[in-house]
Design an enzyme around this catalytic site. Structure first.
Site, short mmCIF file in Angstrom:
data_model
loop_
_atom_site.label_atom_id
_atom_site.label_comp_id
_atom_site.label_asym_id
_atom_site.label_seq_id
_atom_site.Cartn_x
_atom_site.Cartn_y
_atom_site.Cartn_z
N HIS A 161 -30.56 31.66 106.13
CA HIS A 161 -30.86 31.30 107.57
C HIS A 161 -30.88 32.46 108.38
O HIS A 161 -29.99 32.25 109.50
CB HIS A 161 -30.22 30.17 107.81
N GLN A 174 -25.56 23.79 104.82
CA GLN A 174 -25.35 25.34 105.29
C GLN A 174 -24.14 25.38 105.72
O GLN A 174 -23.46 25.08 106.73
CB GLN A 174 -26.36 25.65 106.53
N ASN A 181 -36.01 32.11 119.84
CA ASN A 181 -36.32 32.64 118.79
C ASN A 181 -37.31 32.47 117.89
O ASN A 181 -37.63 32.45 116.55
CB ASN A 181 -34.98 32.64 117.97
N ARG A 195 -36.69 23.41 107.95
CA ARG A 195 -35.39 22.54 107.47
C ARG A 195 -35.50 22.24 105.97
O ARG A 195 -36.57 21.80 105.48
CB ARG A 195 -34.99 21.25 108.27
#
Length: 396
Positions: free
Chosen positions: A334, A315, A147, A286
């Site tokens: 995200h 998260q 990704n 991050r």
């Protein structure tokens, strides 16, 4: 038989989709640089389906059932009474995503006596205490490059969102039903001619710079390893030896570094204060690379003109997390690396890793982070080798 514990994000609020916006996705056979896409023996899903949520199961159900393995899939991952906590002690394999991470700190690894393999469905294994994984001879793998381009596209989108003031302009025509052109453009600029910096020129960082070059910006970057001269010439890049120097030279900064002890809270009030007033930061790496409250303060004082991030800590973040309401933000939950296109690749990659693991075959080096008690493959190139490989789930 192995017990495979998979932590995925919840299904859509309206239920798992019976249909999709498109009937197919493009077929990608390789990545820039020559690495091939995941190549499992077979897949049991249709590319373009929602695979990263609980009902999607990463397309693994039939494969694991046919092999006599036990598959447990949940989105309940936090707290002592969570499904993840209850199932972990008897799990042989744990799979989760950076978008909805199952934090594996040293204490959790210690109680997971059967655990032999941890897989990230996507890229980024800092939710795992890598030092603890090394001590317990646990293999850590991720689907490298699956990704990367997805994240690079998202980063470029966020840069344009901030500089062109897209979010407030969109809100004028949707939420407010207005036509306030002056309000919408009072913070809108052209990206053309700006100085843009990238921290960490790995796969994602280089892909971002390659996509930004046609905008006629001045591109700067910093990394521990300088890019080949041919790449610098092709893209018109200026190498800067340190983050401290880079941030003083750019109008827009895009962060793509892994979370390590070196980058943890790297951006504090002092470093942010050295940037040009009115700079923009985009962070698809991050969240803990920046101090949360320092970002809020910089936006409130105007030191930063905007902050766009696709990453949070923890998260999911709490409902009153200040990044939800800080001024001039373009935050997303995200999603950069979990487009339906990316899901097809990282789901196939997870299956490839499992096939090799069950067949006692070597896992591709580019997928390996930790193996045989040491950093390996991509992990050796991405993380420190001095016993500080990753902060893991510190503070989780």
């Amino acid at each position: 038989m192995a017990k495979v514990l998979v932590v995925l994000y919840p299904d859509p609020l309206d239920g798992y989709p019976p249909t999709y916006a498109r009937d197919s996705i493009p077929v990608i056979t390789g990545y820039p640089g020559g690495q091939t896409v995941p190549s499992p023996a077979a897949i049991d899903f249709t590319p373009g389906q929602l695979l990263g949520s609980v009902s999607g199961e990463l397309g693994l159900r039939k494969f694991l059932d046919d092999g006599g393995n036990e598959l447990v899939v949940t989105s309940d991952k936090d707290g002592p009474d969570s499904v993840f906590e209850r199932e972990l002690p008897t799990a042989d394999v744990v799979i989760s995503q950076p978008f909805w991470p199952a934090y594996l700190d040293a204490a959790r690894i210690e109680k997971a006596k059967n655990l032999r393999l941890v897989i990230t469905a996507g890229i980024g294994s800092d939710h795992v205490d890598l030092d603890a994984a090394m001590r317990h001879d646990i293999t850590v793998a991720e689907v490298t490059y699956s990704n990367s381009i997805s994240v690079a596209e998202h980063a470029v989108m966020l840069i344009l969102d901030l500089v062109r003031n897209f979010v407030p302009a969109h809100e004028w025509v949707t939420s407010r039903r207005g036509w306030n052109i002056a309000d919408a453009v009072s913070r809108s600029y052209d990206l053309e001619g700006m100085d843009v910096g990238v921290i960490a020129a790995g796969r994602i960082g280089v892909a971002v710079m390659r996509r930004l070059k046609p905008f006629d910006v001045h591109l700067f970057y910093t990394d521990k390893r300088r890019l080949p001269e041919a790449t610098e010439t092709e893209l018109g890049l200026t190498f800067v030896p340190s983050v401290a120097e880079l941030v003083t030279r750019v109008d827009v900064l895009s962060i793509h570094a892994p979370l390590t002890h070196e980058t943890f809270h790297l951006f504090d009030s002092a470093l942010l204060g050295t940037m040009r007033r009115g700079s923009y930061i985009v962070n698809t790496a991050r969240a803990e690379i920046l101090e949360r409250d320092a970002v809020v303060e910089a936006l409130e004082t105007g030191q930063l003109a905007g902050y766009a991030g696709d990453v949070w800590y923890p998260q999911p973040p709490e409902a009153d997390h200040p990044w939800r309401t800080m001024p001039n933000n373009a935050m997303t939950p995200h999603i950069s690396g979990t487009s339906l296109s990316a899901q097809a690749r990282y789901s196939a990659g997870v299956r490839e890793i499992l096939e090799d693991y069950f067949d006692h075959k070597p896992i591709r080096p580019e997928y390996l982070i930790v193996d045989s008690g040491a950093l390996a493959g991509t992990g050796e190139a991405s993380y420190s080798t001095d016993g500080t490989g990753s902060p893991g789930s510190s503070g989780q």
